[in-house]
Design a protein around this motif. Structure first.
Motif, PDB file in Angstrom:
ATOM      1  N   CYS A  39     121.130  56.526  -2.960  1.00  0.00           N
ATOM      2  CA  CYS A  39     120.738  57.853  -3.420  1.00  0.00           C
ATOM      3  C   CYS A  39     119.857  57.611  -4.649  1.00  0.00           C
ATOM      4  O   CYS A  39     120.339  57.556  -5.772  1.00  0.00           O
ATOM      5  N   LEU A  65     119.165  54.239  10.935  1.00  0.00           N
ATOM      6  CA  LEU A  65     119.484  54.719   9.599  1.00  0.00           C
ATOM      7  C   LEU A  65     120.296  55.998   9.694  1.00  0.00           C
ATOM      8  O   LEU A  65     120.183  56.746  10.664  1.00  0.00           O
ATOM      9  N   ARG A  66     121.085  56.243   8.665  1.00  0.00           N
ATOM     10  CA  ARG A  66     121.685  57.559   8.462  1.00  0.00           C
ATOM     11  C   ARG A  66     120.964  58.159   7.265  1.00  0.00           C
ATOM     12  O   ARG A  66     120.938  57.576   6.184  1.00  0.00           O
ATOM     13  N   ILE A  67     120.381  59.330   7.471  1.00  0.00           N
ATOM     14  CA  ILE A  67     119.724  60.053   6.390  1.00  0.00           C
ATOM     15  C   ILE A  67     120.385  61.418   6.318  1.00  0.00           C
ATOM     16  O   ILE A  67     120.297  62.200   7.269  1.00  0.00           O
ATOM     17  N   LYS A  68     121.096  61.651   5.222  1.00  0.00           N
ATOM     18  CA  LYS A  68     121.997  62.806   5.093  1.00  0.00           C
ATOM     19  C   LYS A  68     122.979  62.730   6.250  1.00  0.00           C
ATOM     20  O   LYS A  68     123.721  61.772   6.362  1.00  0.00           O
ATOM     21  N   ILE A 107     111.491  59.482   2.531  1.00  0.00           N
ATOM     22  CA  ILE A 107     112.839  59.819   2.080  1.00  0.00           C
ATOM     23  C   ILE A 107     112.707  60.414   0.668  1.00  0.00           C
ATOM     24  O   ILE A 107     112.403  59.686  -0.282  1.00  0.00           O
ATOM     25  N   THR A 109     118.164  61.713  -1.853  1.00  0.00           N
ATOM     26  CA  THR A 109     118.612  61.892  -0.478  1.00  0.00           C
ATOM     27  C   THR A 109     119.517  60.723  -0.102  1.00  0.00           C
ATOM     28  O   THR A 109     119.093  59.564  -0.179  1.00  0.00           O
ATOM     29  N   HIS A 154     121.032  57.967   1.989  1.00  0.00           N
ATOM     30  CA  HIS A 154     120.592  57.250   3.177  1.00  0.00           C
ATOM     31  C   HIS A 154     121.214  55.865   3.215  1.00  0.00           C
ATOM     32  O   HIS A 154     121.596  55.301   2.189  1.00  0.00           O
ATOM     33  N   GLN A 155     121.339  55.341   4.433  1.00  0.00           N
ATOM     34  CA  GLN A 155     122.038  54.072   4.655  1.00  0.00           C
ATOM     35  C   GLN A 155     121.444  53.398   5.883  1.00  0.00           C
ATOM     36  O   GLN A 155     121.162  54.047   6.892  1.00  0.00           O
TER      37      GLN A 155
END
Length: 102
Positions: free
Chosen positions: A46, A62-65, A79, A83, A85-86
């Motif tokens: 973040c 990816l995970r975004i939100k 991004i 935000t 993200h992972q």
């Protein structure tokens, strides 16, 4: 004489984690090369800065939100700052170019 650098030089071969190499830091922009192993870090980011990223080589998820995003070589995305993200999964030795805008 100006000698260019090459994005593909000295790419580490990783068993796990990721390697971050700063390529440029100029005023409000930082450009970095990221190499991801098949077992990327499980960190949730973040960041205070905006980030534009392109996947140069490989595949990634990816995970975004709350969204899951699948990327292949050539895909890029923006991004916004703050935000969540992972990086969930990557193929071995994924190559990214990230531009951080402060």
């Amino acid at each position: 004489m100006i000698n260019p650098d090459n994005l593909f030089d000295n790419i580490p071969s990783l068993v796990e984690g990721e390697d971050f190499s700063e390529l440029l830091n100029c005023r409000n922009v930082v450009i970095e090369r990221i190499v991801s192993s098949k077992n990327p870090d499980n960190k949730v980011y973040c960041q205070e800065q905006d980030e534009w990223v392109i996947l140069i080589k490989g595949k990634a998820q990816l995970r975004i939100k709350d969204d899951i995003v699948n990327l292949k070589a050539g895909d890029y995305l923006f991004i916004p700052a703050m935000t969540l993200h992972q990086v969930l999964t990557t193929s071995n030795n994924c190559l990214w170019l990230a531009i951080h805008i402060y």
